[in-house]
Design a protein around this motif. Structure first.
Motif, short mmCIF file in Angstrom:
data_model
loop_
_atom_site.label_atom_id
_atom_site.label_comp_id
_atom_site.label_asym_id
_atom_site.label_seq_id
_atom_site.Cartn_x
_atom_site.Cartn_y
_atom_site.Cartn_z
N ALA A 1 10.79 19.02 -0.98
CA ALA A 1 9.38 18.61 -0.89
C ALA A 1 9.10 17.47 -1.84
CB ALA A 1 8.47 19.80 -1.19
N LEU A 2 9.69 17.52 -3.03
CA LEU A 2 9.52 16.43 -4.01
C LEU A 2 10.07 15.12 -3.45
CD1 LEU A 2 10.19 16.68 -7.82
CD2 LEU A 2 11.06 14.74 -6.52
N ALA A 3 11.26 15.18 -2.84
CA ALA A 3 11.88 13.97 -2.29
C ALA A 3 11.03 13.37 -1.17
CB ALA A 3 13.29 14.28 -1.79
N GLY A 4 10.50 14.24 -0.29
CA GLY A 4 9.68 13.73 0.81
C GLY A 4 8.40 13.07 0.34
N SER A 5 7.70 13.72 -0.58
CA SER A 5 6.45 13.16 -1.11
C SER A 5 6.72 11.89 -1.90
CB SER A 5 5.76 14.20 -1.98
OG SER A 5 4.60 13.68 -2.58
N ALA A 6 7.79 11.88 -2.70
CA ALA A 6 8.13 10.69 -3.48
C ALA A 6 8.45 9.51 -2.56
CB ALA A 6 9.31 10.98 -4.40
N THR A 7 9.14 9.79 -1.46
CA THR A 7 9.47 8.71 -0.51
C THR A 7 8.21 8.13 0.11
OG1 THR A 7 11.57 9.79 -0.01
CG2 THR A 7 10.81 8.12 1.54
N LEU A 8 7.25 8.99 0.48
CA LEU A 8 5.98 8.50 1.04
C LEU A 8 5.29 7.56 0.06
CD1 LEU A 8 3.55 8.51 2.99
CD2 LEU A 8 2.77 10.60 1.84
N THR A 9 5.19 7.95 -1.20
CA THR A 9 4.49 7.12 -2.18
C THR A 9 5.26 5.83 -2.46
OG1 THR A 9 3.73 9.18 -3.20
CG2 THR A 9 3.39 7.16 -4.45
N ALA A 10 6.59 5.92 -2.54
CA ALA A 10 7.39 4.72 -2.80
C ALA A 10 7.29 3.71 -1.67
CB ALA A 10 8.86 5.12 -3.02
N ILE A 11 7.35 4.20 -0.43
CA ILE A 11 7.25 3.29 0.72
C ILE A 11 5.85 2.69 0.81
CG2 ILE A 11 7.29 3.18 3.23
CD1 ILE A 11 10.06 3.30 1.99
N THR A 12 4.82 3.48 0.52
CA THR A 12 3.46 2.94 0.52
C THR A 12 3.31 1.84 -0.52
OG1 THR A 12 2.61 5.09 1.24
CG2 THR A 12 1.03 3.54 0.35
N ASN A 13 3.90 2.03 -1.71
CA ASN A 13 3.87 0.99 -2.73
C ASN A 13 4.53 -0.29 -2.23
OD1 ASN A 13 2.58 2.54 -4.65
ND2 ASN A 13 4.45 3.18 -5.68
N ALA A 14 5.67 -0.14 -1.57
CA ALA A 14 6.39 -1.32 -1.06
C ALA A 14 5.61 -2.00 0.07
CB ALA A 14 7.78 -0.92 -0.58
N LEU A 15 5.00 -1.21 0.95
CA LEU A 15 4.25 -1.78 2.07
C LEU A 15 3.05 -2.59 1.60
CD1 LEU A 15 4.19 1.20 4.60
CD2 LEU A 15 5.28 -1.01 4.97
N THR A 16 2.41 -2.17 0.52
CA THR A 16 1.17 -2.81 0.08
C THR A 16 1.38 -3.86 -1.00
OG1 THR A 16 0.81 -0.94 -1.43
CG2 THR A 16 -0.26 -0.85 0.71
N GLN A 17 2.63 -4.32 -1.17
CA GLN A 17 2.87 -5.40 -2.11
C GLN A 17 2.30 -6.73 -1.61
OE1 GLN A 17 4.38 -5.58 -5.35
NE2 GLN A 17 3.79 -3.43 -5.09
N ASP A 18 2.46 -6.99 -0.31
CA ASP A 18 2.05 -8.28 0.24
C ASP A 18 0.96 -8.17 1.30
OD1 ASP A 18 3.85 -9.78 -1.32
OD2 ASP A 18 5.49 -9.26 0.02
#
Length: 398
Positions: free
Chosen positions: A4-21
């Motif tokens: 569950a930690l890995a799944g939630s962490a991946t969601l937040t990490a990908i959202t951070n990357a998506l909203t860079q630009d």
């Protein structure tokens, strides 16, 4: 907790990357959330979705995610649409694996169901908190993308990443190969950028291909997957802090952005995310002259460089390197509004535009919209919005 930690962490990490630009508007981050929830629904709902086949191919999925991480880490110019699609595919694949590990560990005893779902909730909270609060402090780049690969591998194969299984006789060779391909090879090429740009592209391709080969070999052995991915992640983390296409002066990350200051060919650059937000020639007669977006031939430069000034007091939301201060003249005043104190420190420490300005220059730290509300009406003759985060406009200011 770990899946569950890995799944939630991946969601937040990908959202951070998506909203860079792109601006972090709901239409962007809700897509990532929908992908995350879809992976939950598919793996927990028995039926046509073949979870076993996906879990059997976990090494290929993580190899794909590693290739996407290489492309994002080295800022391969794929375009916003293609890069976003790849990041969402990364999110879906990694979440299917993490949530699939949850399904495989679900208790058969009904009396343990409450503890099971409490563990899922706790793991989800820990994962998002780790990415939201710790990653901006620990990493100087988007190091969380590499970290979630390690967390997902640890969840899928139930491994402790920092423990080496010595029953694999080739584990030392695998670690050395990962360091050579993902660490030493690119580190040797980047200092000579842009002359080595073709070789850097070849190195990126080599990293992607080697990632698939490496994960296939680890799948055959069935050991040390998380350990080797941790070594690869360590190479990315070191590169985040040290490798830029020039002589590095500063590598920093805050909750507001990623910052790099470096020198190349007698020009100092400020890069925020993937976009340059200021330049300055370091020596000679052209030092302190506005460059690139702010050059006197650009629209904003031609306005400020008029022989006869048409303004006395200007408000500018967004500081960058403070380049526009160079246009100020004696008797004029410029107020910069900047959200991130780190940017103010960069402009004052690494660039000379603020210190050498002939106009009266002040930097007001805080949200520009809120700070402007506190100013009396008709304070400024001109108000300029120059408040980009990487390549994204803060939409709440428009």
């Amino acid at each position: 907790i770990m899946p569950a930690l890995a799944g939630s962490a991946t969601l937040t990490a990908i959202t951070n990357a998506l909203t860079q630009d792109v601006p972090p508007i709901p239409q962007v981050w809700t897509i990532a959330l929908a992908v995350y929830l879809t992976s939950y629904i598919l793996v927990f709902k028995p039926g046509w979705f073949n979870l076993f086949a996906w879990m059997q191919r976990a090494h290929w999925i993580l190899a794909f995610c590693l290739a996407v991480t290489v492309a994002v880490h080295w800022q391969l110019n794929l375009g916003a649409v293609v890069q976003s699609a790849l990041l969402l595919a990364f999110l879906f694949g990694a979440n299917v694996l993490a949530h699939g590990a949850l399904v495989w560990r679900a208790p058969e005893d009904p009396t343990q169901i409450t503890r099971f779902y409490l563990a899922i909730a706790l793991g989800g909270a820990l994962g998002s908190s780790l990415m939201a609060f710790c990653a901006p402090v620990v990493f100087t780049g988007l190091g969380e993308l590499a970290l979630v690969l390690v967390l997902t591998a640890a969840a899928v194969w139930n491994q402790t990443p920092w423990r080496r299984d010595r029953s694999d006789p080739l584990v030392t060779g695998r670690i050395v190969g990962a360091v050579l391909i993902f660490g030493i090879l690119p580190a040797a090429l980047v200092p000579f950028y842009p002359h080595t740009l073709p070789f850097i592209y070849v190195a990126m391709l080599a990293m992607m291909v080697y990632g698939f080969v490496m994960m296939a070999q680890l799948a055959e052995v069935g050991r040390n997957q998380a350990l080797v991915l941790l070594i690869v992640a360590g190479c990315f983390w070191i590169q985040d802090a040290l490798i830029v296409p020039g002589n590095l002066r500063l590598a920093a990350r805050t909750y507001y952005g990623l910052y790099r200051v470096f020198d190349r060919d007698d020009v100092r650059y400020l890069r925020v995310g993937s976009v340059f937000h200021g330049h300055e020639i370091l020596a000679g007669a052209d030092r302190r002259k506005p460059l690139f977006y702010y050059h006197e031939k650009t629209p904003i430069g031609s306005f400020f460089a008029r022989p006869e000034a048409t303004w006395t007091r200007a408000g500018i939301v967004g500081l960058g390197a403070g380049v526009l201060a160079a246009y100020g003249r004696t008797g004029q005043a410029i107020d910069f509004y900047e959200l991130d104190p780190t940017v103010v420190s960069i402009a004052r420490t690494h660039f000379s535009y603020l210190a050498s300005a002939t106009a009266s220059v002040s930097c007001i730290i805080g949200d520009g919209r809120l700070q402007l509300r506190r100013q009396p009406s008709h304070t400024y003759d001109i108000l300029l919005l120059d408040c980009f985060n990487s390549d994204a406009v803060p939409v709440h200011l428009l």
